[in-house]
Design a protein around this motif. Structure first.
Motif, PDB file in Angstrom:
ATOM      1  N   VAL A 152       0.835  -1.202   0.000  1.00  0.00           N
ATOM      2  CA  VAL A 152       0.000   0.000   0.000  1.00  0.00           C
ATOM      3  C   VAL A 152       0.874   1.258   0.000  1.00  0.00           C
ATOM      4  CG1 VAL A 152      -1.679   1.349   1.328  1.00  0.00           C
ATOM      5  CG2 VAL A 152      -1.916  -1.139   1.198  1.00  0.00           C
ATOM      6  N   ARG A 155       2.914   2.022  -3.173  1.00  0.00           N
ATOM      7  CA  ARG A 155       2.047   2.482  -4.266  1.00  0.00           C
ATOM      8  C   ARG A 155       1.572   3.912  -3.998  1.00  0.00           C
ATOM      9  NH1 ARG A 155      -1.546  -3.028  -5.248  1.00  0.00           N
ATOM     10  NH2 ARG A 155       0.059  -4.144  -6.412  1.00  0.00           N
ATOM     11  N   ILE A 197      -8.328  -4.527  -0.805  1.00  0.00           N
ATOM     12  CA  ILE A 197      -8.472  -3.553  -1.904  1.00  0.00           C
ATOM     13  C   ILE A 197      -7.170  -3.410  -2.698  1.00  0.00           C
ATOM     14  CG2 ILE A 197      -8.941  -1.114  -2.460  1.00  0.00           C
ATOM     15  CD1 ILE A 197     -11.431  -2.370  -1.406  1.00  0.00           C
ATOM     16  N   CYS A 198      -6.087  -3.123  -1.969  1.00  0.00           N
ATOM     17  CA  CYS A 198      -4.803  -2.887  -2.635  1.00  0.00           C
ATOM     18  C   CYS A 198      -4.052  -4.216  -2.760  1.00  0.00           C
ATOM     19  CB  CYS A 198      -3.989  -1.864  -1.832  1.00  0.00           C
ATOM     20  SG  CYS A 198      -2.609  -1.207  -2.776  1.00  0.00           S
ATOM     21  N   PRO A 203      -5.560  -4.324  -8.189  1.00  0.00           N
ATOM     22  CA  PRO A 203      -6.077  -3.607  -7.020  1.00  0.00           C
ATOM     23  C   PRO A 203      -7.370  -2.873  -7.376  1.00  0.00           C
ATOM     24  CG  PRO A 203      -4.134  -2.494  -7.920  1.00  0.00           C
ATOM     25  CD  PRO A 203      -4.239  -3.808  -8.625  1.00  0.00           C
ATOM     26  N   CYS A 205      -8.765  -0.021  -7.152  1.00  0.00           N
ATOM     27  CA  CYS A 205      -8.506   1.396  -6.866  1.00  0.00           C
ATOM     28  C   CYS A 205      -9.791   2.219  -6.808  1.00  0.00           C
ATOM     29  CB  CYS A 205      -7.554   1.979  -7.902  1.00  0.00           C
ATOM     30  SG  CYS A 205      -5.967   1.119  -7.921  1.00  0.00           S
ATOM     31  N   CYS A 208     -10.946   2.468  -3.321  1.00  0.00           N
ATOM     32  CA  CYS A 208      -9.913   2.781  -2.317  1.00  0.00           C
ATOM     33  C   CYS A 208     -10.094   4.198  -1.754  1.00  0.00           C
ATOM     34  CB  CYS A 208      -8.537   2.659  -2.978  1.00  0.00           C
ATOM     35  SG  CYS A 208      -7.207   3.092  -1.851  1.00  0.00           S
ATOM     36  N   TRP A 210      -7.908   6.026  -0.692  1.00  0.00           N
ATOM     37  CA  TRP A 210      -6.753   6.846  -1.059  1.00  0.00           C
ATOM     38  C   TRP A 210      -6.566   6.933  -2.578  1.00  0.00           C
ATOM     39  CZ3 TRP A 210      -3.054   4.514   3.206  1.00  0.00           C
ATOM     40  CH2 TRP A 210      -3.250   5.222   4.406  1.00  0.00           C
ATOM     41  N   ARG A 211      -7.630   6.682  -3.344  1.00  0.00           N
ATOM     42  CA  ARG A 211      -7.453   6.660  -4.802  1.00  0.00           C
ATOM     43  C   ARG A 211      -6.991   8.026  -5.342  1.00  0.00           C
ATOM     44  NH1 ARG A 211     -12.548   6.017  -3.429  1.00  0.00           N
ATOM     45  NH2 ARG A 211     -14.032   7.673  -3.905  1.00  0.00           N
ATOM     46  N   CYS A 214      -3.194   8.701  -4.487  1.00  0.00           N
ATOM     47  CA  CYS A 214      -2.258   7.604  -4.771  1.00  0.00           C
ATOM     48  C   CYS A 214      -1.445   7.856  -6.054  1.00  0.00           C
ATOM     49  CB  CYS A 214      -3.013   6.287  -4.895  1.00  0.00           C
ATOM     50  SG  CYS A 214      -1.912   4.920  -5.280  1.00  0.00           S
ATOM     51  N   ARG A 217      -1.540   4.998  -8.699  1.00  0.00           N
ATOM     52  CA  ARG A 217      -2.798   4.943  -9.469  1.00  0.00           C
ATOM     53  C   ARG A 217      -2.810   6.039 -10.537  1.00  0.00           C
ATOM     54  NH1 ARG A 217      -6.902   7.623 -10.564  1.00  0.00           N
ATOM     55  NH2 ARG A 217      -6.432   9.213  -9.012  1.00  0.00           N
ATOM     56  N   GLN A 222       0.370   0.794 -10.647  1.00  0.00           N
ATOM     57  CA  GLN A 222       0.133   0.134  -9.355  1.00  0.00           C
ATOM     58  C   GLN A 222       0.855  -1.210  -9.216  1.00  0.00           C
ATOM     59  OE1 GLN A 222      -2.094   1.402 -11.465  1.00  0.00           O
ATOM     60  NE2 GLN A 222      -4.098   1.751 -10.539  1.00  0.00           N
TER      61      GLN A 222
HETATM   62  S1  SF4 Z   1      -5.406   3.672  -5.203  1.00  0.00           S
HETATM   63 FE1  SF4 Z   1      -3.294   3.180  -4.654  1.00  0.00          FE
HETATM   64  S2  SF4 Z   1      -3.409   2.559  -2.539  1.00  0.00           S
HETATM   65 FE2  SF4 Z   1      -5.479   2.478  -3.342  1.00  0.00          FE
HETATM   66  S3  SF4 Z   1      -5.785   0.381  -4.099  1.00  0.00           S
HETATM   67 FE3  SF4 Z   1      -5.047   1.587  -5.823  1.00  0.00          FE
HETATM   68  S4  SF4 Z   1      -2.839   1.308  -5.779  1.00  0.00           S
HETATM   69 FE4  SF4 Z   1      -3.589   0.708  -3.789  1.00  0.00          FE
END
Ligand code: SF4
Length: 359
Positions: A152, A155, A197-198, A203, A205, A208, A210-211, A214, A217, A222
């Motif tokens: 996580v 990424r 999720i990740c 993943p 995303c 997520c 934190w999309r 990130c 992403r 990723q």
């Molecule tokens: S947005 Fe980033 S942290 Fe979230 S699932 Fe995708 S790669 Fe992982």
């Protein structure tokens, strides 16, 4: 003209809001707002090292039914602990688990230390487990960096440095994000995000929290994180395993030395396991001189550092035969009580003997 919208920073609040809605229900995990039991948190973390949540769940429930407190575990015989562990692999963890329970009773009055430093002084507790227990059980702002968290964070921040060298940087990033008020939930939220999720491949995303911040992403890279140094695969080792069945159904067994690979586990006698093992000389490694029958194909098993190929030989012995020194005949009805490792279960099953121990 539209102003560019600044990319938001990753925040603990976003992750915790997601966790409050999607947290996994796990047998060792306290419910929302409840205080976690350090014994259950610690035992689950040891079991989860190199083993999946799905595989650990049934073992955890059985283990807790058998040893409901750290005092009960400390007081148990080592064979009993090994047997309850059989099938989870990596038996040095079971030995350390037992030694750790005994140290908690003897040196800490039956209570786990609350700090990372105190926890690390106990047998079998490394940086990851100390961080996880301190955060989850005692709500300390401690980083628990395992493979999920590495994935996580590398990424999220597009950390190019290779692992394991990048670990201190990952740890720094985790601590910088960690909120003072809910460190335990934050640690578990990170674990859940990595596990659900990740994920290593594909993943999710879109789901997520934190999309937006990130970096991987945004770049669409990723799956190229985490970056890892190339690993050297161990050479395959070979050996012979001897299953001697007495006419009354008892099987010849011995116990492996307490230290080292599969230490303290039960096994049928085997040769050494080495890359250059010659099957032609196997008769010299057999525990008794008799007519051995070679079975095929060999049993294959993959340990962390090397694959193993064991050729199984079987023979029968008269009912009254005594076991050679350092070995024992275990009656068929008691085989399920022997702490067999997964590889030994495969060997015994290859010889056509049924046992219900382990998995
Ligand atoms: S947005 Fe980033 S942290 Fe979230 S699932 Fe995708 S790669 Fe992982």
């Amino acid at each position: 003209m539209n102003q560019p919208v600044p990319r938001p920073d990753a925040s603990a609040a976003d992750l915790l809001a997601w966790y409050d809605r999607h947290r996994r229900v796990l047998p060792w995990r306290a419910g929302p707002g409840e205080r976690a039991d350090p014994y259950r948190v610690w035992a689950s973390e040891i079991m989860l090292q190199q083993t999946t949540v799905t595989a650990v769940k049934p073992y955890f429930e059985r283990f807790m039914a058998r040893f409901p407190t750290v005092a009960a575990l400390a007081a148990a015989a080592s064979e009993e602990v090994m047997q309850a562990w059989a099938g989870l692999g990596y038996y040095s963890r079971a030995r350390n688990l037992h030694a750790c329970a005994q140290a908690v009773m003897a040196d800490h009055g039956g209570r786990f230390p609350e700090t990372e430093e105190g926890l690390r002084s106990l047998p079998g507790i490394g940086a990851y487990t100390a961080g996880a227990v301190a955060a989850i059980a005692f709500d300390r702002p401690a980083a628990a960096v395992d493979g999920n968290v590495e994935r996580v964070m590398t990424r999220l921040f597009a950390i190019e440095d290779l692992l394991p060298g990048a670990r201190p940087l990952v740890r720094e990033r985790v601590l910088a994000l960690m909120p003072q008020d809910r460190p335990g939930d934050f640690a578990q939220a990170l674990m859940d995000l990595g596990a659900t999720i990740c994920t290593p491949r594909n993943p999710a995303c879109g789901l997520c929290p934190w999309r937006e911040p990130c970096l991987a992403r945004i770049a669409g890279t990723q799956e190229s994180f985490p970056r890892k140094a190339a690993k050297k695969a161990g050479l395959t080792r070979y050996g012979a395993a001897f299953v001697l069945l007495r006419e009354d159904g008892a099987v010849l067994l011995r116990t492996r030395p307490p230290k080292g690979l599969l230490g303290g586990m039960a096994e049928v006698p085997t040769s050494e396991w080495s890359a250059g093992y010659e099957l032609d000389g196997a008769a010299q490694d057999a525990p008794v001189v008799t007519r051995w029958r070679q079975l095929s194909p060999p049993v294959r098993h993959v340990f962390t550092h090397f694959p193993l190929e064991l050729t199984v030989f079987t023979a029968t012995a008269p009912a009254g035969m005594q076991a050679p020194q350092g070995m024992r005949f275990t009656p068929a009805a008691r085989l399920s009580e022997e702490p067999f490792s997964s590889v030994m279960l495969k060997v015994i099953e290859r010889a056509g003997i049924r046992t219900v121990a382990g998995a």
